[in-house]
Design an enzyme around this catalytic site. Structure first.
Site, PDB file in Angstrom:
ATOM      1  N   ASP A 106     -11.156   3.072   4.506  1.00  0.00           N
ATOM      2  CA  ASP A 106     -11.663   1.685   4.173  1.00  0.00           C
ATOM      3  C   ASP A 106     -13.057   1.423   4.448  1.00  0.00           C
ATOM      4  O   ASP A 106     -13.648   0.328   3.955  1.00  0.00           O
ATOM      5  CB  ASP A 106     -10.931   0.777   5.146  1.00  0.00           C
ATOM      6  CG  ASP A 106      -9.543   0.055   4.789  1.00  0.00           C
ATOM      7  OD1 ASP A 106      -9.439   0.042   3.691  1.00  0.00           O
ATOM      8  OD2 ASP A 106      -8.852  -0.072   5.776  1.00  0.00           O
ATOM      9  N   LYS A 156       0.916  -1.211   0.027  1.00  0.00           N
ATOM     10  CA  LYS A 156       0.025  -0.034  -0.052  1.00  0.00           C
ATOM     11  C   LYS A 156       0.811   1.348  -0.051  1.00  0.00           C
ATOM     12  O   LYS A 156       0.845   2.343  -0.516  1.00  0.00           O
ATOM     13  CB  LYS A 156      -0.960   0.098   1.278  1.00  0.00           C
ATOM     14  CG  LYS A 156      -2.135  -0.848   1.169  1.00  0.00           C
ATOM     15  CD  LYS A 156      -2.838  -0.871   2.391  1.00  0.00           C
ATOM     16  CE  LYS A 156      -3.939  -2.361   2.393  1.00  0.00           C
ATOM     17  NZ  LYS A 156      -4.585  -2.605   3.667  1.00  0.00           N
ATOM     18  N   GLN A 207      -4.570  -1.642   9.841  1.00  0.00           N
ATOM     19  CA  GLN A 207      -4.297  -2.903   9.176  1.00  0.00           C
ATOM     20  C   GLN A 207      -4.974  -3.970   9.875  1.00  0.00           C
ATOM     21  O   GLN A 207      -4.569  -4.340  10.990  1.00  0.00           O
ATOM     22  CB  GLN A 207      -3.021  -3.153   8.639  1.00  0.00           C
ATOM     23  CG  GLN A 207      -2.628  -4.069   7.781  1.00  0.00           C
ATOM     24  CD  GLN A 207      -3.124  -4.261   6.316  1.00  0.00           C
ATOM     25  OE1 GLN A 207      -3.450  -3.203   5.788  1.00  0.00           O
ATOM     26  NE2 GLN A 207      -3.848  -5.105   5.995  1.00  0.00           N
TER      27      GLN A 207
END
Ligand code: NAP
Length: 283
Positions: free
Chosen positions: A119, A52, A96
């Site tokens: 997200d 990422k 994460q």
């Protein structure tokens, strides 16, 4: 059969995004910013975060990683989130997954401001999704929809079966399909007679995480097959679907790797950019 080439589409999208990021910087002086919080030493998470960060760098998005060791207490992570919530150079924050078992992931994520929840996993964004007032959408499901859109695959009125009901893939994806007028079924580990359902699906999505979980006899002729699974076997990455056999029956199919995975990353980057555009409006 047509291959749903996520790798090539993601590359085009990254190139396009890079130009848009340059323009935003030139015209508005805004550099989109992403903060990633990682806890512990899960090897897969380490690779995902590295990818990422690299992808952000390639398109000109500013990205910062805050890494905590396993012994961190919840409050320290929450303090970090609150710091990034206030940080004007940061448009998106993500934690994460998975976090170590002793930490309450849902509670921690709930501290991310809805407007920075890149997200789309927070209750605010999930609520908007459920109310068909979509705001930030989770990257994997949105990446799948973008892939279908690129290949002009219709969704309205189609029978869609999603296997897997996780917070990051199955659940939000089901609502996104519903919002686009599909007839949606969700299957999970307690579902009985799965094959009866798979054989009816016009669009079949597997997000289970078991290699060869979907075999050729479970797929009807002409089905659109989307394989979200990432499984490691003998040093290779494979999906949930028995690709070589199913591709003979499918109308469209995603390869693994090179299908949903690259779409997920580029969609995350696009989400950061979209949030940065809101910063522009607020200026
Ligand atoms: P997860 O949280 O483990 O969820 C797996 C889902 O599969 C659960 O809903 C589970 O049902 C269901 N399931 C398990 N065994 C089943 C069975 N025998 N029959 C029917 N359903 C069954 O996983 P996830 O995070 O959603 O990820 C799923 C897979 O996608 C993994 O391989 C992951 O690595 C991959 N993934 C890929 C991407 C990408 O970008 N390509 C992104 C995210 C995830 P229950 O709810 O009943 O337990």
């Amino acid at each position: 059969m047509v291959l749903l080439d996520g790798k090539t589409l993601a590359k085009e999208k990254r190139e396009n995004l890079k130009k848009k990021v340059e323009e935003l910087k030139k015209k508005e002086g805004i550099i989109p910013g992403l903060a990633i919080i990682r806890v512990g030493n899960d090897p897969a998470s380490e690779i995902y975060v590295r990818n990422k960060l690299k992808a952000c760098q390639e398109v000109g998005i500013y990205a910062v990683e805050k890494h905590f060791n396993e012994e961190v207490n919840e409050q320290e992570i929450i303090d970090m989130i609150e710091f990034f919530n206030q940080d004007k150079t940061i448009d998106g924050i993500l934690v994460q997954s998975p976090l170590p078992k002793n930490l309450d992931e849902k509670k921690i994520v709930s501290y991310i401001l809805g407007s920075k929840d890149v997200d789309g996993f927070g209750i605010d964004n999930l609520g908007h999704l459920l109310a068909n007032q979509e705001q930030v959408l989770a990257a994997t499901p949105l990446g799948i929809l973008n892939l279908l859109k690129e290949y002009k695959i219709p969704i309205a009125s189609k029978k869609v079966l999603i296997i897997g009901r996780s917070q990051i893939v199955g659940r939000p994806l089901a609502i996104m399909f519903l919002n686009r007028d599909a007839t949606v079924t969700i299957a999970h580990s307690k579902t009985k007679n799965l094959k009866e359902l798979t054989l009816q699906a016009d669009i079949l999505i597997s997000a289970v995480g078991h290699p060869r979980f979907i075999t050729e006899d479970m797929v009807k002729e002409g089905t659109v097959c989307i394989d979200v699974g990432i499984n490691r076997e003998n040093g290779h990455v494979i999906g949930d679907m028995d690709f070589e056999k199913i591709k003979e029956k499918a109308s469209y199919i995603t390869p693994v790797p090179g299908g949903v995975g690259p779409m997920t990353i580029v969609t995350l980057l696009e989400n950061v950019y979209e949030l940065a555009l809101k910063r522009k409006k607020e200026k």
